[in-house]
Design a protein around this motif. Structure first.
Motif, short mmCIF file in Angstrom:
data_model
loop_
_atom_site.label_atom_id
_atom_site.label_comp_id
_atom_site.label_asym_id
_atom_site.label_seq_id
_atom_site.Cartn_x
_atom_site.Cartn_y
_atom_site.Cartn_z
N ARG A 174 64.04 -5.70 10.98
CA ARG A 174 63.94 -4.27 11.29
C ARG A 174 62.47 -3.88 11.15
N ILE A 175 62.11 -2.73 11.69
CA ILE A 175 60.71 -2.29 11.65
C ILE A 175 60.15 -2.22 10.22
N PRO A 176 60.86 -1.64 9.24
CA PRO A 176 60.29 -1.62 7.89
C PRO A 176 60.00 -3.03 7.34
N GLU A 177 60.87 -3.98 7.65
CA GLU A 177 60.65 -5.35 7.20
C GLU A 177 59.42 -5.96 7.86
N TRP A 178 59.29 -5.71 9.18
CA TRP A 178 58.12 -6.20 9.90
C TRP A 178 56.85 -5.59 9.33
N ARG A 179 56.88 -4.28 9.02
CA ARG A 179 55.69 -3.63 8.46
C ARG A 179 55.30 -4.26 7.13
N LEU A 180 56.27 -4.52 6.26
CA LEU A 180 55.95 -5.13 4.97
C LEU A 180 55.32 -6.51 5.17
N ILE A 181 55.92 -7.31 6.04
CA ILE A 181 55.37 -8.64 6.29
C ILE A 181 53.93 -8.55 6.77
N ALA A 203 52.30 0.56 -3.90
CA ALA A 203 51.16 0.40 -2.99
C ALA A 203 51.64 0.20 -1.55
N LEU A 204 52.74 -0.52 -1.38
CA LEU A 204 53.31 -0.70 -0.04
C LEU A 204 53.76 0.63 0.55
N CYS A 205 54.32 1.49 -0.28
CA CYS A 205 54.72 2.83 0.19
C CYS A 205 53.50 3.58 0.74
N GLY A 206 52.42 3.55 -0.01
CA GLY A 206 51.21 4.24 0.44
C GLY A 206 50.63 3.64 1.69
N ARG A 207 50.59 2.33 1.75
CA ARG A 207 49.96 1.64 2.89
C ARG A 207 50.77 1.80 4.17
N THR A 208 52.12 1.80 4.05
CA THR A 208 52.97 1.86 5.25
C THR A 208 53.42 3.28 5.58
N ARG A 209 53.21 4.23 4.67
CA ARG A 209 53.68 5.62 4.82
C ARG A 209 55.21 5.67 4.92
N MET A 210 55.87 4.72 4.27
CA MET A 210 57.33 4.72 4.21
C MET A 210 57.74 5.13 2.80
N ASP A 211 58.91 5.76 2.68
CA ASP A 211 59.37 6.19 1.36
C ASP A 211 59.81 4.99 0.53
N LYS A 212 59.95 5.22 -0.78
CA LYS A 212 60.23 4.10 -1.69
C LYS A 212 61.60 3.48 -1.45
N VAL A 213 62.58 4.24 -0.99
CA VAL A 213 63.90 3.67 -0.70
C VAL A 213 63.81 2.71 0.48
N THR A 214 63.09 3.11 1.53
CA THR A 214 62.93 2.26 2.71
C THR A 214 62.18 0.98 2.35
N VAL A 215 61.12 1.11 1.57
CA VAL A 215 60.34 -0.06 1.14
C VAL A 215 61.20 -0.96 0.26
N SER A 216 61.95 -0.38 -0.65
CA SER A 216 62.81 -1.17 -1.54
C SER A 216 63.86 -1.94 -0.75
N ARG A 217 64.51 -1.29 0.19
CA ARG A 217 65.53 -1.96 1.00
C ARG A 217 64.93 -3.08 1.84
N ALA A 218 63.76 -2.81 2.41
CA ALA A 218 63.10 -3.85 3.21
C ALA A 218 62.71 -5.03 2.33
N HIS A 272 56.01 -5.13 -10.21
CA HIS A 272 55.82 -6.50 -9.73
C HIS A 272 54.91 -6.47 -8.52
N LEU A 273 54.25 -7.58 -8.29
CA LEU A 273 53.50 -7.75 -7.06
C LEU A 273 54.38 -8.51 -6.08
N ILE A 274 54.36 -8.07 -4.86
CA ILE A 274 55.14 -8.72 -3.81
C ILE A 274 54.17 -9.46 -2.90
N ALA A 275 54.50 -10.68 -2.57
CA ALA A 275 53.64 -11.49 -1.71
C ALA A 275 54.52 -12.25 -0.72
#
Length: 154
Positions: free
Chosen positions: A37-44, A57-72, A94-97
């Motif tokens: 999905r788009i949120p997953e692609w953005r995180l990658i 930090a991912l929320c800030g960088r992608t301009r997605m809310d924390k629920v969307t980032v968490s689910r992705a 945690h750091l995500i990589a």
């Protein structure tokens, strides 16, 4: 009471419609080709470009809310595409990589993304693409200047 607002002439609406149309085309391609999905692609992509970071930090960088980032992030972790590690700068997060599998997928997706962009903008000249990019940067800055930020909204 009649309104003088006409949606088809209202630029914020037109930007939203254009953005949704492009996003839908991209989403269909990524879902069909890679099961993302788009949120997953953005995180990658953000993790590939910027390296490991926290979900905040991912929320800030992608301009997605924390629920969307968490689910992705959960979906990507379930597929083994990202890994979590302790954040030495903040023991509460945690750091995500990207994992090795995540990097492999990114290397497959990136050329497809570039091709999609070329196809979407093939009717635009180089000058028009440059102007659009500059206008989008100005729009983002103007919108950010209107946003009081999370502290003011609390």
């Amino acid at each position: 009471m009649p309104s003088s607002l006409k949606l088809d002439a209202f630029l914020p609406y037109r930007l939203s419609i254009a953005s949704n149309a492009v996003s839908d085309a991209v989403a269909t391609a990524y879902r069909t080709l890679f099961g993302l999905r788009i949120p997953e692609w953005r995180l990658i992509t953000v993790l590939a470009e910027d390296g490991p970071m926290s979900q905040q930090a991912l929320c800030g960088r992608t301009r997605m809310d924390k629920v969307t980032v968490s689910r992705a992030a959960i979906a990507l972790a379930d597929r083994g595409l990202i890994a979590r590690a302790a954040n030495p700068g903040d023991q509460r997060s945690h750091l995500i990589a990207l994992s090795d599998a995540g990097w492999t997928l990114y290397e497959q997706i990136a050329p497809k993304a570039i091709d999609l962009e070329k196809r979407i903008f093939e009717g635009f000249s180089d000058l028009e693409r440059t102007q659009l990019h500059a206008m989008l940067e100005r729009l983002e800055a103007a919108a950010a200047a209107l946003d009081p930020g999370p502290a003011a909204r609390a």
